[in-house]
Structure formats: C-alpha cells, structure tokens
Design an enzyme around this catalytic site. Structure first.
Site, PDB file in Angstrom:
ATOM      1  N   PRO A 236      -4.503   8.319  14.225  1.00 19.15           N
ATOM      2  CA  PRO A 236      -5.674   9.295  14.031  1.00 19.15           C
ATOM      3  C   PRO A 236      -5.204  10.663  13.262  1.00 19.15           C
ATOM      4  O   PRO A 236      -6.316  11.202  12.886  1.00 19.15           O
ATOM      5  CB  PRO A 236      -6.607   9.333  15.359  1.00 19.15           C
TER       6      PRO A 236
ATOM      7  N   TYR B  12       3.791  -3.660  22.784  1.00 21.54           N
ATOM      8  CA  TYR B  12       4.513  -2.213  22.889  1.00 21.54           C
ATOM      9  C   TYR B  12       5.760  -2.258  23.649  1.00 21.54           C
ATOM     10  O   TYR B  12       5.858  -2.263  24.872  1.00 21.54           O
ATOM     11  CB  TYR B  12       3.675  -1.270  23.193  1.00 21.54           C
TER      12      TYR B  12
ATOM     13  N   GLY C 202      -2.175  13.271   5.687  1.00 24.68           N
ATOM     14  CA  GLY C 202      -1.739  13.394   4.241  1.00 24.68           C
ATOM     15  C   GLY C 202      -1.594  14.525   3.614  1.00 24.68           C
ATOM     16  O   GLY C 202      -1.330  15.811   4.271  1.00 24.68           O
TER      17      GLY C 202
END
Length: 284
Positions: free
Chosen positions: A210, A65, A214
C-alpha cells in the site's frame, strides 16, 4: 500524544468482526525475499508487541511468509491475542527467496489450515484467505474445501487474494467472500474494478504493497507536494489516500522497525482535502 489506528475508523469483516481499518502486514518481518529469519528478531518482536498499544487490531500474515516463521513470531509476541484479529493465508508453496508456487489441491489446503491453526495457537482462525487460486486445479474444488473448513469451525471468515471480479462471484456461489486482498496503491490501480465491486458489495478490500507511490513521490510529484503541505511523508499520504478512497479499504502497511510502524500509524489521522484526493486520483 501518540496517534492510534482508531483514527482510521472501523470496518466489520463479514458484518460481525470489527477491526480498525488501518492494519498491519506481517510479510516484511522476515529475511530477504520473504525467506528465513528476520535480520533483527528482537526488533521484530517489539514491532509486533507495539501493535496493540497503537490500536492496530488486524494483522495479516500467511503460512508462506518465511515460510511459517511469520506465524510463529506472531504467536510468540502476541498469543493469546485478545481483541487482535489474525488473518492468514494458504495455497502458496515456497522453494526459496522470492519463489512462490500456488498449490490448491484440497488435501494440501487442509494441511495448510491445520498447520496455521497449530502455529497460531487457535481453534478457529478469524479470517482465512486463499493466497492464490491454483490455475492447475479445479477452482470449484478449492472453494468447496474452504467452505468445508468454515462448516467445521476451523475458520470464521473466508477471503481471496489476487482475484478478478468474475472469480469473486464464482467463489461467492460457494461461500461468503468477506475480504479480497489485491495489490493496489497510488502507483498501481490495476484492481480498481475489483475495489469498486467490493465497495458496492460491502466486501473488505485489503490492498497489499500500500505504501508505493512511484513517480508521485518524487520531487514535484503530487504525493510529494501534498506531503510537504501537511508536514507528512509520502507514505503517510499514500495511506491517507487509500483510506479516503473507499470505506471498505483496509490497508496493511508492513515494517520491521518500531519507528516506521509509528510513522505508518500516524497516517490514520491525516485528512486530505477533496481537492487533494481528486488530484492524487487523477495523477495515476
């Protein structure tokens, strides 16, 4: 009164490392494409320093990251960590924004774990996860190297990321798999079999991405209607559903703003009815 992550309950990683179930993912504190410095560095540091105040004591990061910048920021904001558990991952290399390449050579994995220890400023990493199994290298050699890290005291617990049930079982023949981190949310339940396996075996399941819901978050969708009924956001409903789905579930929603962090943590006390959980489960 501010909601804290304590309302989400607790889980013991490896049977002995207790954390609140609602954690924090430190991938979104970086530049576009998980690459480079954050747009607002001061706000990111405020977010990280807010975590203990909200009872969030599980932070998930990775050397990829940034690369490296997420671990550096976590150390700057929170070291020494007190009761905060910092989990990190190794085994991915970066070539640019949104570019990821697995490298599982034992020598590279050792370099990764040693550098993560240095950046985080710890002798022993609480939870070290193989970011991906490198398909071009012998997986048994990758697993064996992770076990060596544990035997040497470099890491306390070991986990995997983006794996199948068969791969978990193969790794368990070498070391105790205490967590599995796969993509899982209301809109993407491809890893449902992995979650069910982890639930049966008492392995912590860390769903990344998480908050996604949609079409369920669109007007008329199940998540949107349930959110309206509770005066909540669809993201909070998505997190509440995850927490209700399994006692081994450890969601790690990420954000780069304090306001959004507070909103995410408020999901810890959102209680969905059995009918609401079932409706969301059926509406995949």
């Amino acid at each position: 009164m501010t909601t804290t992550a304590a309302a989400s309950g607790t889980f013991k990683i490896g049977g002995d490392l207790e954390v609140t179930r609602l954690g924090y993912g430190a991938m979104r504190i970086l530049g576009a494409g998980v690459w480079g410095e954050p747009k607002d560095r001061d706000e990111v540091l405020r977010v990280l320093r807010r975590l203990p105040e909200l009872g969030v004591d599980l932070i998930d990061t990775a050397d990829a990251y940034g690369p490296f910048i997420s671990e550096d920021l976590i150390r700057e904001a929170l070291h020494p960590y007190g009761k905060t558990v910092v989990a990190t991952k190794g085994g991915f290399t970066r070539q640019g924004p949104n570019q990821w390449s697995p490298v599982g050579r034992p020598a590279y994995l050792r370099q990764s774990v040693e550098m993560s220890r240095r950046r985080l400023g710890v002798e022993t990493i609480d939870l070290y996860q193989l970011h991906r199994i490198d398909p071009n290298e012998d997986r048994e050699a990758q697993f064996a190297e992770l076990k060596t890290f544990q035997d040497e005291g470099l890491v306390r617990h070991l986990g995997l990321s983006e794996v199948t049930v068969e791969e978990i079982e193969a790794a368990r023949s070498v070391f105790a798999v205490t967590t599995v981190q796969n993509r899982f949310n209301l809109a993407d339940r491809t890893s449902e079999d992995v979650l069910d396996y982890c639930t049966r075996e008492g392995i912590g399941f860390i769903p990344w991405f998480p908050l996604a819901a949609g079409d369920l978050a669109k007007p008329g969708g199940a998540a949107a209607e349930i959110a309206a009924a509770h005066g909540a956001t669809t993201g909070q409903v998505a997190l509440a559903w995850l927490l209700a789905r399994s006692p081994v579930m450890l969601p790690i929603p990420g954000t780069s703003t304090v306001q959004h962090l507070d909103e995410n943590v408020a999901a810890a006390e959102l209680r969905l009815s059995e009918d609401e959980v079932a409706r969301l489960q059926a509406a995949a």
